[in-house]
Write a protein that holds these residues in place. Structure first.
Motif, short mmCIF file in Angstrom:
data_model
loop_
_atom_site.label_atom_id
_atom_site.label_comp_id
_atom_site.label_asym_id
_atom_site.label_seq_id
_atom_site.Cartn_x
_atom_site.Cartn_y
_atom_site.Cartn_z
N GLN A 168 41.53 -32.72 12.99
CA GLN A 168 40.94 -31.67 12.15
C GLN A 168 41.77 -31.47 10.89
N LYS A 172 40.44 -32.05 7.07
CA LYS A 172 40.53 -30.99 6.07
C LYS A 172 41.30 -31.45 4.83
N ASN A 176 39.92 -31.71 1.04
CA ASN A 176 40.58 -31.00 -0.05
C ASN A 176 40.98 -31.96 -1.18
#
Length: 199
Positions: A168, A172, A176
């Motif tokens: 995860q 992420k 980003n």
């Protein structure tokens, strides 16, 4: 050139002017300048947003055209040659950090907007080099994850195992990174986007 005063250079196509230019015909050069300088200036100014820099580039482009006139090859597309030279001068400015990176999208629009018949193949390598600097601006950990994902083609699971973090977190960080970089690809064309982000 004998009989030069009776030649109406304004009626000659670029191809004939190019031939005359290689022979040092200053009137042919003047006609090429008058015919193309404004369009080159407008495009360069749109990229740089600076009148003096734009004027300097245009003058340098045409100055180099005259200096290197003898080396112009037969059947050279003068408009394409000028566009390419102007494009490369702008890239040089960017690489010397004299132009803000948020103009990269406009530069790409300039390149794509000139048309395939006027500009040589886009120098993707140089554009990617510019965008590579945007990757280097990412936070260290984010940059490391992004490069493992897009350059080494590792899966999120493989990156998580390699760096001892959760999948995860990897997902992420990649998201980003893409959010930070994608604006720089604005209007840049799918080919370059794929080369940089999807490999």
């Amino acid at each position: 050139m004998s009989g030069q005063d009776i030649v109406d250079y304004s009626k000659l196509p670029d191809a004939e002017l190019a031939v005359l230019l290689t022979g040092g015909d200053q009137a042919a050069f003047t006609e090429i300048y008058d015919r193309h300088w404004k369009l080159i200036y407008v495009h360069v100014y749109k990229m740089l947003r600076d009148e003096e820099d734009a004027k300097d580039i245009v003058q340098e482009v045409f100055g180099n055209l005259w200096i290197r006139a003898e080396s112009i090859k037969n059947n050279t597309n003068i408009a394409g040659l000028l566009y390419t030279a102007a494009r490369n001068k702008v890239f040089d400015l960017i690489e010397r950090n004299k132009v803000r990176s948020d103009y990269i999208g406009e530069i790409a629009s300039f390149i794509s907007g000139t048309g395939n018949d006027q500009v040589d193949t886009i120098d993707e390598k140089r554009i990617i080099e510019i965008l590579e600097r945007e990757i280097q601006k990412l936070p260290p950990k984010m940059r490391e994850i992004f490069e493992l994902s897009r350059k080494e083609n590792l899966s999120h699971k493989e990156i998580a195992a390699k760096l001892n973090i959760s999948e995860q977190t990897v997902k992420k960080q990649v998201q980003n990174a893409l959010k930070a970089i994608k604006p720089k690809l604005n209007d840049m064309g799918i080919g370059i986007a794929i080369l940089l982000l999807m490999r």
